[in-house]
Write a protein that holds these residues in place. Structure first.
Motif, PDB file in Angstrom:
ATOM      1  N   HIS A 109      48.196  31.055  48.381  1.00  0.00           N
ATOM      2  CA  HIS A 109      48.340  31.155  46.916  1.00  0.00           C
ATOM      3  C   HIS A 109      49.127  32.392  46.489  1.00  0.00           C
ATOM      4  O   HIS A 109      49.020  32.821  45.341  1.00  0.00           O
ATOM      5  CB  HIS A 109      46.957  31.180  46.262  1.00  0.00           C
ATOM      6  N   GLN A 110      49.918  32.968  47.420  1.00  0.00           N
ATOM      7  CA  GLN A 110      50.574  34.253  47.123  1.00  0.00           C
ATOM      8  C   GLN A 110      51.408  34.198  45.849  1.00  0.00           C
ATOM      9  O   GLN A 110      51.495  35.192  45.114  1.00  0.00           O
ATOM     10  CB  GLN A 110      51.423  34.711  48.311  1.00  0.00           C
ATOM     11  N   GLY A 111      51.992  33.044  45.540  1.00  0.00           N
ATOM     12  CA  GLY A 111      52.842  32.915  44.343  1.00  0.00           C
ATOM     13  C   GLY A 111      52.054  33.037  43.044  1.00  0.00           C
ATOM     14  O   GLY A 111      52.607  33.420  42.009  1.00  0.00           O
ATOM     15  N   GLU A 112      50.762  32.698  43.083  1.00  0.00           N
ATOM     16  CA  GLU A 112      49.961  32.706  41.843  1.00  0.00           C
ATOM     17  C   GLU A 112      49.172  34.004  41.668  1.00  0.00           C
ATOM     18  O   GLU A 112      48.603  34.236  40.601  1.00  0.00           O
ATOM     19  CB  GLU A 112      48.934  31.557  41.862  1.00  0.00           C
ATOM     20  N   PHE A 115      49.095  41.183  42.678  1.00  0.00           N
ATOM     21  CA  PHE A 115      48.685  42.205  43.655  1.00  0.00           C
ATOM     22  C   PHE A 115      48.734  43.586  43.022  1.00  0.00           C
ATOM     23  O   PHE A 115      49.579  43.831  42.182  1.00  0.00           O
ATOM     24  CB  PHE A 115      49.605  42.146  44.887  1.00  0.00           C
ATOM     25  N   PRO A 116      47.859  44.519  43.399  1.00  0.00           N
ATOM     26  CA  PRO A 116      46.742  44.342  44.331  1.00  0.00           C
ATOM     27  C   PRO A 116      45.740  43.290  43.825  1.00  0.00           C
ATOM     28  O   PRO A 116      45.457  43.236  42.635  1.00  0.00           O
ATOM     29  CB  PRO A 116      46.083  45.725  44.366  1.00  0.00           C
ATOM     30  N   PHE A 117      45.234  42.509  44.766  1.00  0.00           N
ATOM     31  CA  PHE A 117      44.291  41.433  44.455  1.00  0.00           C
ATOM     32  C   PHE A 117      42.891  41.872  44.881  1.00  0.00           C
ATOM     33  O   PHE A 117      42.665  42.208  46.037  1.00  0.00           O
ATOM     34  CB  PHE A 117      44.731  40.162  45.196  1.00  0.00           C
ATOM     35  N   LYS A 118      41.955  41.879  43.916  1.00  0.00           N
ATOM     36  CA  LYS A 118      40.594  42.354  44.196  1.00  0.00           C
ATOM     37  C   LYS A 118      39.644  41.171  44.114  1.00  0.00           C
ATOM     38  O   LYS A 118      39.543  40.538  43.062  1.00  0.00           O
ATOM     39  CB  LYS A 118      40.183  43.413  43.154  1.00  0.00           C
ATOM     40  N   ARG A 119      38.954  40.887  45.209  1.00  0.00           N
ATOM     41  CA  ARG A 119      38.024  39.754  45.177  1.00  0.00           C
ATOM     42  C   ARG A 119      36.708  40.086  45.860  1.00  0.00           C
ATOM     43  O   ARG A 119      36.656  40.905  46.765  1.00  0.00           O
ATOM     44  CB  ARG A 119      38.660  38.510  45.791  1.00  0.00           C
ATOM     45  N   TYR A 120      35.643  39.434  45.393  1.00  0.00           N
ATOM     46  CA  TYR A 120      34.382  39.476  46.148  1.00  0.00           C
ATOM     47  C   TYR A 120      33.968  38.051  46.453  1.00  0.00           C
ATOM     48  O   TYR A 120      34.353  37.111  45.749  1.00  0.00           O
ATOM     49  CB  TYR A 120      33.282  40.252  45.402  1.00  0.00           C
ATOM     50  N   GLN A 121      33.201  37.902  47.524  1.00  0.00           N
ATOM     51  CA  GLN A 121      32.816  36.557  47.982  1.00  0.00           C
ATOM     52  C   GLN A 121      31.429  36.644  48.620  1.00  0.00           C
ATOM     53  O   GLN A 121      31.194  37.487  49.494  1.00  0.00           O
ATOM     54  CB  GLN A 121      33.859  36.082  49.009  1.00  0.00           C
ATOM     55  N   ASP A 145      36.894  43.013  48.849  1.00  0.00           N
ATOM     56  CA  ASP A 145      38.166  43.472  49.430  1.00  0.00           C
ATOM     57  C   ASP A 145      39.204  43.684  48.338  1.00  0.00           C
ATOM     58  O   ASP A 145      39.196  42.984  47.319  1.00  0.00           O
ATOM     59  CB  ASP A 145      38.749  42.413  50.384  1.00  0.00           C
ATOM     60  N   VAL A 146      40.108  44.606  48.600  1.00  0.00           N
ATOM     61  CA  VAL A 146      41.312  44.721  47.764  1.00  0.00           C
ATOM     62  C   VAL A 146      42.502  44.661  48.714  1.00  0.00           C
ATOM     63  O   VAL A 146      42.521  45.349  49.734  1.00  0.00           O
ATOM     64  CB  VAL A 146      41.288  45.996  46.884  1.00  0.00           C
ATOM     65  N   ILE A 147      43.455  43.789  48.391  1.00  0.00           N
ATOM     66  CA  ILE A 147      44.585  43.570  49.303  1.00  0.00           C
ATOM     67  C   ILE A 147      45.897  43.711  48.543  1.00  0.00           C
ATOM     68  O   ILE A 147      45.985  43.354  47.369  1.00  0.00           O
ATOM     69  CB  ILE A 147      44.460  42.179  50.002  1.00  0.00           C
ATOM     70  N   SER A 330      48.647  45.160  53.367  1.00  0.00           N
ATOM     71  CA  SER A 330      47.520  46.019  53.734  1.00  0.00           C
ATOM     72  C   SER A 330      46.337  45.793  52.806  1.00  0.00           C
ATOM     73  O   SER A 330      46.505  45.542  51.613  1.00  0.00           O
ATOM     74  CB  SER A 330      47.942  47.482  53.678  1.00  0.00           C
ATOM     75  N   GLY A 331      45.149  45.865  53.360  1.00  0.00           N
ATOM     76  CA  GLY A 331      43.951  45.702  52.540  1.00  0.00           C
ATOM     77  C   GLY A 331      42.814  46.533  53.096  1.00  0.00           C
ATOM     78  O   GLY A 331      42.884  47.063  54.208  1.00  0.00           O
ATOM     79  N   VAL A 332      41.758  46.658  52.288  1.00  0.00           N
ATOM     80  CA  VAL A 332      40.568  47.371  52.757  1.00  0.00           C
ATOM     81  C   VAL A 332      39.358  46.670  52.158  1.00  0.00           C
ATOM     82  O   VAL A 332      39.410  46.185  51.022  1.00  0.00           O
ATOM     83  CB  VAL A 332      40.630  48.879  52.382  1.00  0.00           C
TER      84      VAL A 332
END
Length: 451
Positions: A109-112, A115-121, A145-147, A330-332
């Motif tokens: 889904h990189q086009g949508e 970034f930085p993209f922050k998600r929790y799951q 994570d944030v990527i 890169s992400g963490v």
């Protein structure tokens, strides 16, 4: 012959309502903190294409993947050997962690995405492991994570999240940190860049087996005496973070990567100091975590008052999406261990009392007129957000009170003929045994205030 009692697969669990209320309390607390930092929720399917999962966790991980048989009668006409080869009849598998599906999602889904993209799951994962105490085949992970950025502010944000989550849950913790670049620098400085894994595995045992045994193990693993002697001052570092880093700077002067790692840690610790984080953050050179994965900072959280493994951990990875053909992203991130956190909180009795009951107020049912009055009052209580219920059948008071007791419901409202006449309910506090009269009109407000 009696009917066989039903059961569930080995390594899985049922969670009773009481356990679910406690688990939900942990998940709600953790998610609430994640949202405070602007992280958005993400869910991915339980099953992924096997091609997504295979080869991402090493040979051991591949063996632990649960494969899903394609629908349709594929096994018919196949020999046992062909069934074992499975790839022809299995194209999907249950997810093994939340990180690889996250990487797949980002690439797909990189086009949508912004970034930085922050998600929790927060979802279950499955591993075909040998079940044992504390190890299950189905368990939940809580990842954040944030990527799409290399900024060390992200590391600092994760430290703050750790502080807030455990403060909210009432668990005293220490956060240990290290950096992959420093570990590589140590190996490089003693002339054994090729033996980074061996060195780290040995250093990791420092607390358990002591310095002399670690040195003996390093010699066994093929390091020369000179290299082991060079390592000794590093193993003996015991000052505060800045002194440790100053001494490391001398030892790692020959390693560009090592110095970069020291610089990263100095930056992070500088931020931590200035931002007034109250958490104990310690540079721990024996911390290694799943080494093939991380490229920068690594984290591990330990509970201070309860003996258990780490209850949270993670780190920075510079090329997670590379496995799906999208390099240099890169992400963490960190993962909170819900099961272990649950064990700590149960062991230290940290769950608030209200987590253990679903209903706050229980109405007895003593006759048709009484029931009609109760139903109206029930409605007003629920409108005020108070969880309330009525005994579904008219019956003996003793039986109804026993039911409320067994369910640990804190308040019982009794409406009998006298109460109807007085237009006032008898409210019994089941914990203290105290009873009082409350006018019908004031009942909702009265019980709402007693939270």
């Amino acid at each position: 012959m009696g009917i066989q009692k039903p059961s569930i697969p080995k390594g899985t669990r049922d969670f009773s309502p009481a356990e679910m209320m406690r688990r939900q309390y942990i998940f709600d607390t953790v998610k609430g903190v994640f949202r405070t930092y602007g992280f958005a929720p993400l869910e991915t399917p339980s099953m992924e294409n096997l091609s997504t999962l295979l080869g991402k966790y090493g040979e051991e991980g591949d063996k632990l993947l649960f494969k899903i048989l394609n629908s349709g009668d594929y096994a018919a006409g196949l020999s046992d050997d062909e069934v074992r080869q499975a790839s022809r009849i299995c194209e999907k598998g249950l997810r093994y962690d939340l990180t690889v599906p996250f990487a797949r999602y980002v690439v797909q889904h990189q086009g949508e995405l912004t970034f930085p993209f922050k998600r929790y799951q927060v979802q279950p994962v499955w591993r075909a492991d040998r079940p044992q105490k504390g190890r299950y085949r189905e368990f939940y992970q809580c990842d954040v994570d944030v990527i799409g950025t290399r900024s060390l502010l992200c590391e600092v944000e994760l430290i703050e999240i750790v502080e807030r989550v455990f403060r909210a849950l009432g668990i005293r913790v220490a956060l240990k940190m290290n950096n992959r670049k420093i570990l590589f620098g140590i190996a490089e400085a003693i002339g054994h860049a090729d033996k980074m894994m061996d060195i780290t595995v040995a250093i990791d045992k420092l607390e358990k087996i002591g310095l002399d045994n670690v040195k003996a193990e390093l010699l066994e693993r093929g390091l020369g005496q000179e290299a082991v002697d060079k390592l000794q001052p590093i193993l003996e570092l015991s000052d505060d973070n800045s002194q440790k880093l100053t001494k490391l700077r001398e030892v790692l002067a020959v390693s560009e990567t090592g110095l970069k790692g020291i610089e990263e840690m100095e930056t992070v610790f500088g931020y931590v100091q200035r931002s007034g984080i109250g958490l104990t953050v310690e540079l721990d050179l024996s911390l290694a975590r799943g080494l093939n994965y991380y490229t920068g900072a690594i984290f591990e959280v330990k509970a201070l008052d309860f003996a258990i493994g780490s209850i949270c951990g993670g780190g920075r990875y510079d090329d997670l999406t590379g496995i799906f053909g999208m390099p240099n992203m890169s992400g963490v991130g960190i993962s909170f261990g819900a099961d272990r956190i649950y064990d700590v909180m149960t062991g230290l009795n940290l769950f608030p009392e209200e987590v253990s009951f679903t209903t706050r107020v229980f109405f007895t049912n003593l006759g048709a007129e009484e029931e009609a009055a109760s139903l109206q009052l029930l409605r007003s209580l629920r409108d005020a957000g108070v969880a309330a219920e009525i005994y579904p059948e008219c019956g003996k008071m003793k039986k109804q009170m026993e039911y409320a007791n067994r369910r640990s419901i804190p308040y019982v409202v009794i409406i009998g003929s006298q109460e109807l006449e007085a237009q006032a309910a008898t409210v019994k506090d089941m914990r203290s045994g105290e009873q009082r009269q409350v006018p019908f009109a004031a009942l909702a407000a009265d019980l709402e205030s007693r939270r």
